[in-house]
Design a protein around this motif. Structure first.
Motif, PDB file in Angstrom:
ATOM      1  N   TRP A  94       1.422   4.333  17.601  1.00 38.64           N
ATOM      2  CA  TRP A  94       1.761   5.737  17.335  1.00 38.64           C
ATOM      3  C   TRP A  94       3.049   5.899  16.555  1.00 38.64           C
ATOM      4  O   TRP A  94       3.448   7.014  16.256  1.00 38.64           O
ATOM      5  N   GLU A  95       3.738   4.810  16.254  1.00 39.52           N
ATOM      6  CA  GLU A  95       5.018   4.919  15.541  1.00 39.52           C
ATOM      7  C   GLU A  95       4.819   4.701  14.057  1.00 39.52           C
ATOM      8  O   GLU A  95       4.836   3.571  13.579  1.00 39.52           O
ATOM      9  N   GLY A  96       4.621   5.798  13.312  1.00 41.55           N
ATOM     10  CA  GLY A  96       4.504   5.695  11.861  1.00 41.55           C
ATOM     11  C   GLY A  96       5.880   5.501  11.261  1.00 41.55           C
ATOM     12  O   GLY A  96       6.804   6.249  11.579  1.00 41.55           O
ATOM     13  N   GLN A  97       6.026   4.516  10.401  1.00 40.47           N
ATOM     14  CA  GLN A  97       7.344   4.266   9.795  1.00 40.47           C
ATOM     15  C   GLN A  97       7.223   3.813   8.350  1.00 40.47           C
ATOM     16  O   GLN A  97       8.195   3.340   7.764  1.00 40.47           O
ATOM     17  N   ALA A  98       6.010   3.910   7.803  1.00 41.64           N
ATOM     18  CA  ALA A  98       5.778   3.279   6.496  1.00 41.64           C
ATOM     19  C   ALA A  98       6.276   4.103   5.312  1.00 41.64           C
ATOM     20  O   ALA A  98       6.448   3.557   4.228  1.00 41.64           O
ATOM     21  N   CYS A  99       6.502   5.414   5.501  1.00 38.76           N
ATOM     22  CA  CYS A  99       6.980   6.238   4.387  1.00 38.76           C
ATOM     23  C   CYS A  99       8.500   6.152   4.323  1.00 38.76           C
ATOM     24  O   CYS A  99       9.227   7.120   4.584  1.00 38.76           O
ATOM     25  N   ALA A 100       8.972   4.972   4.000  1.00 37.29           N
ATOM     26  CA  ALA A 100      10.408   4.674   3.950  1.00 37.29           C
ATOM     27  C   ALA A 100      10.586   3.464   3.043  1.00 37.29           C
ATOM     28  O   ALA A 100       9.622   2.723   2.800  1.00 37.29           O
ATOM     29  N   GLU A 101      11.806   3.259   2.581  1.00 36.80           N
ATOM     30  CA  GLU A 101      12.017   2.168   1.623  1.00 36.80           C
ATOM     31  C   GLU A 101      11.887   0.785   2.263  1.00 36.80           C
ATOM     32  O   GLU A 101      11.585  -0.188   1.570  1.00 36.80           O
ATOM     33  N   TYR A 102      12.155   0.694   3.564  1.00 40.04           N
ATOM     34  CA  TYR A 102      12.017  -0.598   4.262  1.00 40.04           C
ATOM     35  C   TYR A 102      11.313  -0.389   5.593  1.00 40.04           C
ATOM     36  O   TYR A 102      11.439   0.662   6.234  1.00 40.04           O
ATOM     37  N   LEU A 103      10.612  -1.444   6.025  1.00 39.18           N
ATOM     38  CA  LEU A 103       9.790  -1.377   7.223  1.00 39.18           C
ATOM     39  C   LEU A 103       9.748  -2.771   7.849  1.00 39.18           C
ATOM     40  O   LEU A 103       9.505  -3.756   7.143  1.00 39.18           O
ATOM     41  N   ALA A 104       9.994  -2.854   9.154  1.00 40.65           N
ATOM     42  CA  ALA A 104       9.876  -4.142   9.848  1.00 40.65           C
ATOM     43  C   ALA A 104       8.518  -4.197  10.535  1.00 40.65           C
ATOM     44  O   ALA A 104       8.149  -3.258  11.258  1.00 40.65           O
ATOM     45  N   VAL A 105       7.744  -5.267  10.305  1.00 37.04           N
ATOM     46  CA  VAL A 105       6.393  -5.361  10.869  1.00 37.04           C
ATOM     47  C   VAL A 105       6.181  -6.727  11.514  1.00 37.04           C
ATOM     48  O   VAL A 105       6.863  -7.713  11.198  1.00 37.04           O
ATOM     49  N   LYS A 106       5.197  -6.787  12.414  1.00 39.01           N
ATOM     50  CA  LYS A 106       4.766  -8.053  13.000  1.00 39.01           C
ATOM     51  C   LYS A 106       3.845  -8.756  11.996  1.00 39.01           C
ATOM     52  O   LYS A 106       3.133  -8.084  11.228  1.00 39.01           O
ATOM     53  N   PRO A 107       3.805 -10.078  12.040  1.00 42.06           N
ATOM     54  CA  PRO A 107       2.996 -10.790  11.037  1.00 42.06           C
ATOM     55  C   PRO A 107       1.506 -10.405  11.039  1.00 42.06           C
ATOM     56  O   PRO A 107       0.867 -10.438   9.986  1.00 42.06           O
ATOM     57  N   HIS A 108       0.937 -10.014  12.198  1.00 39.04           N
ATOM     58  CA  HIS A 108      -0.493  -9.677  12.190  1.00 39.04           C
ATOM     59  C   HIS A 108      -0.765  -8.347  11.486  1.00 39.04           C
ATOM     60  O   HIS A 108      -1.911  -8.008  11.216  1.00 39.04           O
ATOM     61  N   GLN A 109       0.301  -7.606  11.168  1.00 39.56           N
ATOM     62  CA  GLN A 109       0.117  -6.288  10.554  1.00 39.56           C
ATOM     63  C   GLN A 109       0.122  -6.347   9.026  1.00 39.56           C
ATOM     64  O   GLN A 109      -0.004  -5.315   8.382  1.00 39.56           O
ATOM     65  N   LEU A 110       0.265  -7.525   8.461  1.00 43.87           N
ATOM     66  CA  LEU A 110       0.277  -7.603   6.999  1.00 43.87           C
ATOM     67  C   LEU A 110      -0.477  -8.834   6.517  1.00 43.87           C
ATOM     68  O   LEU A 110      -0.745  -9.763   7.282  1.00 43.87           O
ATOM     69  N   ALA A 111      -0.842  -8.800   5.239  1.00 41.49           N
ATOM     70  CA  ALA A 111      -1.522  -9.932   4.597  1.00 41.49           C
ATOM     71  C   ALA A 111      -1.173  -9.878   3.119  1.00 41.49           C
ATOM     72  O   ALA A 111      -0.616  -8.887   2.632  1.00 41.49           O
ATOM     73  N   ALA A 112      -1.514 -10.942   2.407  1.00 43.22           N
ATOM     74  CA  ALA A 112      -1.279 -10.946   0.958  1.00 43.22           C
ATOM     75  C   ALA A 112      -2.038  -9.778   0.327  1.00 43.22           C
ATOM     76  O   ALA A 112      -3.180  -9.481   0.708  1.00 43.22           O
ATOM     77  N   MET A 113      -1.390  -9.135  -0.622  1.00 44.88           N
ATOM     78  CA  MET A 113      -2.004  -7.968  -1.276  1.00 44.88           C
ATOM     79  C   MET A 113      -3.112  -8.426  -2.217  1.00 44.88           C
ATOM     80  O   MET A 113      -2.976  -9.476  -2.848  1.00 44.88           O
ATOM     81  N   PRO A 114      -4.197  -7.648  -2.329  1.00 49.01           N
ATOM     82  CA  PRO A 114      -5.252  -8.047  -3.265  1.00 49.01           C
ATOM     83  C   PRO A 114      -4.722  -8.166  -4.694  1.00 49.01           C
ATOM     84  O   PRO A 114      -4.001  -7.296  -5.170  1.00 49.01           O
ATOM     85  N   ALA A 115      -5.091  -9.250  -5.356  1.00 46.98           N
ATOM     86  CA  ALA A 115      -4.674  -9.455  -6.755  1.00 46.98           C
ATOM     87  C   ALA A 115      -5.302  -8.370  -7.623  1.00 46.98           C
ATOM     88  O   ALA A 115      -6.425  -7.930  -7.369  1.00 46.98           O
ATOM     89  N   GLY A 116      -4.553  -7.935  -8.621  1.00 45.98           N
ATOM     90  CA  GLY A 116      -5.108  -6.981  -9.581  1.00 45.98           C
ATOM     91  C   GLY A 116      -4.935  -5.526  -9.189  1.00 45.98           C
ATOM     92  O   GLY A 116      -5.319  -4.643  -9.961  1.00 45.98           O
ATOM     93  N   LEU A 117      -4.390  -5.266  -8.030  1.00 42.23           N
ATOM     94  CA  LEU A 117      -4.172  -3.874  -7.622  1.00 42.23           C
ATOM     95  C   LEU A 117      -2.700  -3.504  -7.783  1.00 42.23           C
ATOM     96  O   LEU A 117      -1.815  -4.352  -7.613  1.00 42.23           O
ATOM     97  N   SER A 118      -2.443  -2.225  -8.045  1.00 42.83           N
ATOM     98  CA  SER A 118      -1.076  -1.713  -7.994  1.00 42.83           C
ATOM     99  C   SER A 118      -0.710  -1.511  -6.518  1.00 42.83           C
ATOM    100  O   SER A 118      -1.575  -1.511  -5.633  1.00 42.83           O
ATOM    101  N   PHE A 119       0.595  -1.332  -6.260  1.00 43.96           N
ATOM    102  CA  PHE A 119       1.005  -1.047  -4.882  1.00 43.96           C
ATOM    103  C   PHE A 119       0.334   0.235  -4.369  1.00 43.96           C
ATOM    104  O   PHE A 119      -0.077   0.304  -3.207  1.00 43.96           O
ATOM    105  N   GLU A 120       0.214   1.238  -5.245  1.00 40.57           N
ATOM    106  CA  GLU A 120      -0.417   2.503  -4.820  1.00 40.57           C
ATOM    107  C   GLU A 120      -1.866   2.257  -4.407  1.00 40.57           C
ATOM    108  O   GLU A 120      -2.338   2.785  -3.405  1.00 40.57           O
TER     109      GLU A 120
END
Ligand SMILES: NC(=O)c1ccc[n+]([C@@H]2O[C@H](COP(=O)([O-])OP(=O)(O)OC[C@H]3O[C@@H](n4cnc5c(N)ncnc54)[C@H](OP(=O)(O)O)[C@@H]3O)[C@@H](O)[C@H]2O)c1
Length: 314
Positions: A94-120
């Motif tokens: 329930w803790e949204g924090q992603a609309c900020a310049e920096y964000l601390a996350v647990k490793p299971h919450q992220l993965a390599a970004m798909p190649a060929g996509l913009s950040f948006e």
């Protein structure tokens, strides 16, 4: 760092940009320099105070669950994360924090970004694709050849669901307003139904899976169109859903299920694989600069967004 917050529960115009201290990652966390985030209905429910039993009432409260950016620091207990790698992911709970310049996350919450996509583009994927995947695969047991109906097919979860049903080799009927039918056929919908002029229960179709994304087709109302071992899956945390899930939990016939999305590295990797294979693509209604996050929340609340609303952070 710049961060979007609200200082009291209320309307979309409560959203403001403030300066907050940069989060310090815990030893088992990764610090992400966020380049883009996305808005979900959950952000607006939290902002309105509907979920205060879960969020508490400490202000200012941050917002945002989806993110894409670059790794800015790694805690000593994290493995496999390297600085400057492009990543995407989602927060749990329930803790949204992603609309900020920096964000601390647990490793299971992220993965390599798909190649060929913009950040948006990458930020438009994690929460809705994980929800659709976990609903269809884990709750409903989708198989090739299944007949699936998605109610609310034109929104964030629905558009992801349409694509994932097609990737998994099933047939999809998409319920949406008529202005979205050509768009949904373009995504791969086999059949489209207009909820304003047609009643899906009178369509003569029968479904292995009825995915009620929008949340206004209770289990009992779709029983006549569920096959004998069909599964109804809901996304909404409402009493009628808990009741139907409880009542059918030992059923060997039709079953009701609730999806509660969780961040999973494996699912983010799967989503990336489909994107890189050209099978799945982000659907973006509009990109807003961080300063216009209030407008993005207001658009989300129209309940007529096509795909995702993305926030450009930097
Ligand atoms: N449990 C979980 O883990 C979980 C995860 C994600 C989302 N959710 C929940 O799932 C729901 C949907 O999320 P979302 O991100 O897909 O929302 P969304 O993007 O805001 O959905 C908007 C879509 O709803 C459609 N819609 C509006 N009225 C409709 C109606 N009467 N019948 C059918 N469709 C209608 C609209 O299509 P038209 O413009 O064509 O009407 C629009 O494209 C929300 O309640 C959200 O909180 C739950």
């Amino acid at each position: 760092m710049k961060a979007a917050v609200f200082k009291a529960f209320g309307a979309a115009d409560q959203m403001v940009i403030v300066d907050l201290p940069r989060p310090e990652p815990q030893p088992d966390e990764v610090l992400v320099r966020v380049r883009a985030a996305a808005v979900n209905p959950k952000d607006t429910f939290i902002r309105k105070g509907y979920l205060k039993a879960f969020t508490g009432e400490q202000f200012p409260m941050q917002t945002g669950f989806d993110f894409a950016g670059e790794i800015a620091a790694v805690g000593p207990e994290t493995e496999g994360a390297s600085l400057d790698t492009a990543v995407y992911g989602m927060l749990d709970g329930w803790e949204g924090q992603a609309c900020a310049e920096y964000l601390a996350v647990k490793p299971h919450q992220l993965a390599a970004m798909p190649a060929g996509l913009s950040f948006e583009e990458a930020a438009a994927l994690p929460l809705v694709c994980s929800t659709a995947l976990q609903a269809l695969r884990d709750q409903a047991g989708i198989k090739p050849g299944h007949a699936v109906c998605i109610n609310g097919a034109a929104g964030g979860v629905g558009t992801a669901g349409v694509r994932i049903v097609k990737i998994l080799g099933a047939d999809v009927t998409a319920i949406a307003s008529p202005g979205n039918h050509d768009f949904l056929r373009g995504l791969g919908a086999d059949h489209c139904v207009d909820y304003q002029s047609e009643d899906i229960t009178q369509s003569g179709r029968r479904f292995d899976i009825f995915f009620d994304v929008f949340g206004n087709r209770p289990f009992d109302s779709v029983l006549p169109i569920l096959k004998p071992r069909g599964v109804w899956v809901s996304t909404v945390l409402q009493p009628h859903v808990f009741k139907s899930v409880e009542e059918t939990k030992n059923s060997t016939g039709r079953k009701a299920q609730l999806v509660v999305v969780a961040a999973r590295r494996n699912d983010l990797d799967q989503i990336r694989g489909w994107v890189e294979a050209g099978q799945l693509e982000p659907v973006i209604h509009q990109v807003y600069p961080l300063e216009q996050i209030g407008e993005a929340h207001a658009q989300q609340e129209t309940k007529h967004t096509r795909g995702k609303l993305v926030i450009r952070i930097a």
